[in-house]
Motif scaffolding. Structure first.
Motif, short mmCIF file in Angstrom:
data_model
loop_
_atom_site.label_atom_id
_atom_site.label_comp_id
_atom_site.label_asym_id
_atom_site.label_seq_id
_atom_site.Cartn_x
_atom_site.Cartn_y
_atom_site.Cartn_z
N HIS A 36 -9.33 2.87 -17.81
CA HIS A 36 -8.54 1.63 -17.99
C HIS A 36 -7.86 1.73 -19.37
O HIS A 36 -7.15 2.72 -19.62
CB HIS A 36 -9.51 0.45 -17.84
CG HIS A 36 -8.90 -0.90 -17.68
ND1 HIS A 36 -7.57 -1.13 -17.50
CD2 HIS A 36 -9.48 -2.15 -17.68
CE1 HIS A 36 -7.34 -2.44 -17.38
NE2 HIS A 36 -8.50 -3.08 -17.50
N HIS A 84 -1.98 5.30 -11.24
CA HIS A 84 -2.20 3.85 -11.35
C HIS A 84 -2.81 3.33 -10.06
O HIS A 84 -2.50 3.85 -8.98
CB HIS A 84 -0.90 3.11 -11.66
CG HIS A 84 -1.14 1.75 -12.20
ND1 HIS A 84 -1.33 0.65 -11.38
CD2 HIS A 84 -1.27 1.30 -13.47
CE1 HIS A 84 -1.57 -0.40 -12.15
NE2 HIS A 84 -1.54 -0.04 -13.40
N ALA A 85 -3.63 2.30 -10.17
CA ALA A 85 -4.29 1.75 -8.99
C ALA A 85 -3.33 0.99 -8.08
O ALA A 85 -3.60 0.81 -6.89
CB ALA A 85 -5.43 0.83 -9.43
N ASN A 102 -6.29 -6.60 -12.78
CA ASN A 102 -6.84 -5.32 -13.25
C ASN A 102 -8.32 -5.51 -13.57
O ASN A 102 -8.82 -6.64 -13.61
CB ASN A 102 -6.05 -4.86 -14.48
CG ASN A 102 -6.18 -5.86 -15.60
OD1 ASN A 102 -7.12 -5.81 -16.39
ND2 ASN A 102 -5.28 -6.84 -15.67
N PHE A 146 -4.37 -2.89 -27.54
CA PHE A 146 -4.30 -3.38 -26.15
C PHE A 146 -5.05 -4.73 -26.05
O PHE A 146 -4.57 -5.70 -25.44
CB PHE A 146 -4.93 -2.31 -25.25
CG PHE A 146 -4.60 -2.35 -23.78
CD1 PHE A 146 -4.30 -3.52 -23.12
CD2 PHE A 146 -4.64 -1.17 -23.04
CE1 PHE A 146 -4.03 -3.53 -21.76
CE2 PHE A 146 -4.37 -1.16 -21.67
CZ PHE A 146 -4.08 -2.36 -21.03
N HIS A 150 -1.48 -8.17 -16.50
CA HIS A 150 -1.33 -7.26 -15.37
C HIS A 150 -2.19 -7.67 -14.18
O HIS A 150 -2.93 -6.86 -13.61
CB HIS A 150 -1.65 -5.81 -15.77
CG HIS A 150 -0.73 -4.81 -15.15
ND1 HIS A 150 -1.13 -3.89 -14.22
CD2 HIS A 150 0.59 -4.61 -15.32
CE1 HIS A 150 -0.11 -3.16 -13.85
NE2 HIS A 150 0.96 -3.57 -14.51
N ARG A 159 -3.67 -8.07 -24.46
CA ARG A 159 -4.19 -8.48 -23.14
C ARG A 159 -5.06 -9.73 -23.23
O ARG A 159 -5.29 -10.39 -22.22
CB ARG A 159 -4.93 -7.31 -22.49
CG ARG A 159 -5.40 -7.49 -21.06
CD ARG A 159 -4.30 -7.74 -20.03
NE ARG A 159 -3.28 -6.71 -19.87
CZ ARG A 159 -3.36 -5.65 -19.05
NH1 ARG A 159 -4.42 -5.50 -18.29
NH2 ARG A 159 -2.35 -4.79 -18.98
N ARG A 187 6.63 0.09 -17.22
CA ARG A 187 6.48 0.04 -18.68
C ARG A 187 6.71 1.40 -19.32
O ARG A 187 6.98 1.49 -20.52
CB ARG A 187 5.07 -0.47 -19.02
CG ARG A 187 4.81 -1.89 -18.51
CD ARG A 187 3.34 -2.24 -18.51
NE ARG A 187 2.59 -1.42 -17.56
CZ ARG A 187 1.30 -1.58 -17.29
NH1 ARG A 187 0.63 -2.53 -17.89
NH2 ARG A 187 0.69 -0.81 -16.42
O1 LIG Z 1 -3.55 -2.98 -13.39
C1 LIG Z 1 -4.36 -2.09 -13.61
O2 LIG Z 1 -5.12 -1.59 -12.74
C2 LIG Z 1 -4.52 -1.51 -14.98
C3 LIG Z 1 -3.90 -2.33 -16.05
O3 LIG Z 1 -4.50 -3.22 -16.61
C4 LIG Z 1 -2.54 -2.04 -16.42
O4 LIG Z 1 -1.92 -1.16 -15.83
O5 LIG Z 1 -2.03 -2.71 -17.36
#
Ligand SMILES: O=C([O-])CC(=O)C(=O)O
Ligand SMILES: CC(=O)SCCNC(=O)CCNC(=O)[C@H](O)C(C)(C)COP(=O)(O)OP(=O)(O)OC[C@H]1O[C@@H](n2cnc3c(N)ncnc32)[C@H](O)[C@@H]1OP(=O)(O)O
Length: 375
Positions: free
Chosen positions: A222, A261-262, A190, A333, A187, A337, A270
């Motif tokens: 997060h 979400h940021a 992040n 996660f 992502h 990730r 998703r």
């Molecule tokens: O992108 C972000 O700020 C948070 C993140 O990791 C995601 O949504 O998967």
């Protein structure tokens, strides 16, 4: 999908802090692309190992490449004895994310990355071992058993569930784990990935990059939000009760975990995917509380605040339906990730300048040290 969220002010929001060829968020296709592929396309058509190969090695594997990659990962599933001994020292009350962090850190002492030419192999080893690190500790500390981490399960998701439940995962559960791991894999910049890139920019080892990223993902703003969402929704026994509680929380200006979400402004691409699988799992287990409660919370947040679920919200019920303890949600996660974190570290290493921004000073004026007896 375009994102017109106003990005400015604190939190470095909206500032371009580097380049990546790995992912776009909120700008192309369905809203989330890994190396050009829509995440929903990947989730429909791939297992997680194909996506890990895409992210880490640059392309979707052929069948022969996938077979070789899976065979390699299977061969790396044995925990070193010293790591098992270390995990056995961690108390049952520890947070599983702390176990993941310590496990990776200890692995870095036992099997250090001494040269960047080893990076791909070292990351494959971490990717293979992460499920075993957390489940070995969990089963030892909670059930008093020393599990065999060679399950023979084909996929990482199936392997995790097999170790946890002492039996092969059902087809449905293995599919949902694959979808989940694909959705969480990458992502862009992040918080945890950016942390990892900052670490990588010092030319430190990959275990330090991953350890720092795990600590950053742990926070409830997060990755920790999937656990926080579960702790919230499991309190309610009906949609009406959930609605009343959410309205009260909003009145008190509380954050509702799993929402917002940021970067995304209107929706997290998703959410629809994991919501669909959560619904299938709800049918499978005969749930008539958790899923309807989650759906009502989503509707109330839309109606009251025009806010949408992020990737974490429906992951809570989906994982719960598969019998996964809440404390293990965020570690899943991590298992996913880690591919994004590592690929970002590789990118950073390949074109590096140490990341070192500046700060606006807001402290006292310049002054001299007063002798200690005059302070
Ligand atoms: O992108 C972000 O700020 C948070 C993140 O990791 C995601 O949504 O998967
Ligand atoms: C995988 C992931 O990491 S996804 C994120 C997981 N985190 C969560 O689910 C935690 C809950 N959500 C949040 O805390 C935030 O939405 C974040 C951290 C994800 C994003 O933060 P920001 O970009 O600063 O949020 P944003 O700028 O959109 O906030 C706008 C307003 O909405 C409010 N808001 C944002 N999210 C929420 C929420 N979940 N519940 C209630 N209000 C919220 C903010 O407090 C802010 O209010 P204000 O203007 O009165 O200060």
């Amino acid at each position: 999908m375009s994102s017109d969220k106003k990005l400015g002010g604190a939190g470095l929001r909206g500032q371009v802090a580097g380049q990546t060829a790995l992912c776009t968020v909120g700008t192309q296709g369905s809203g989330l692309n890994y190396r050009g592929y829509d995440v929903d396309d990947l989730a429909d058509n791939c297992i997680f190992e194909e996506v890990a190969h895409l992210i880490l090695k640059g392309h979707l594997p052929t069948q022969a490449e996938l077979d070789t990659y899976q065979a390699k990962l299977h061969g790396l599933r044995d925990l070193p004895e010293e790591l098992k001994a270390g995990l056995e020292l961690i108390p049952a009350g520890a947070h599983p994310m702390d176990v993941m962090r310590t496990g990776v850190s200890l692995l870095g002492n036992l099997e250090p990355e001494t040269d960047f030419s080893q990076q791909a192999d070292v990351v494959d080893r971490i990717l293979s071992l992460l499920p075993a690190i957390v489940v070995y500790w969990y089963r030892f500390s909670h059930d008093g058993v020393r599990i065999d981490t060679n399950t023979g399960a084909a996929t990482i998701g199936g392997h995790f569930l097999h170790m946890l439940h002492d039996k092969p995962a059902s087809k449905l559960h293995e599919k949902v784990m694959n979808v989940s791991l694909i959705l969480y894999a990458e992502h862009e910049f992040n918080a945890s990935t950016f942390n990892g890139r900052v670490a990588a920019s010092t030319l430190t080892d990959i275990h330090s990059v991953i350890t720092g990223a795990i600590g950053t993902l742990r926070g409830p703003l997060h990755g920790g939000a999937n656990e926080a969402a579960m702790e919230m929704i499991e309190q309610w026994s009906s949609p009406d009760e959930a609605e009343a509680a959410i309205l009260e929380k909003l009145k008190n200006k509380e954050l509702i975990m799993g929402f917002g979400h940021a970067v995304y402004k209107e929706r997290d691409p998703r959410n629809a995917i994991i919501k669909k699988w959560s619904e299938a799992l709800a049918k499978d287990v005969g749930d008539d509380v958790l899923f309807p409660v989650s759906v009502r919370v989503e509707a109330v947040m839309k109606r009251e605040k025009n806010m949408f679920c992020n990737a974490d919200f429906f992951h809570a019920s989906a994982y719960n339906f598969m019998g996964i303890p809440t404390g293990l949600f965020t570690p899943i996660f991590v298992m996913s990730r880690v591919t994004g974190w590592a690929a970002h570290a590789f990118e950073q290493r390949a074109n590096n300048r140490i990341i070192r921004p500046s700060a606006e000073y807001t402290g006292p004026e310049h002054r001299a040290v007063e002798p200690i007896d005059q302070r």
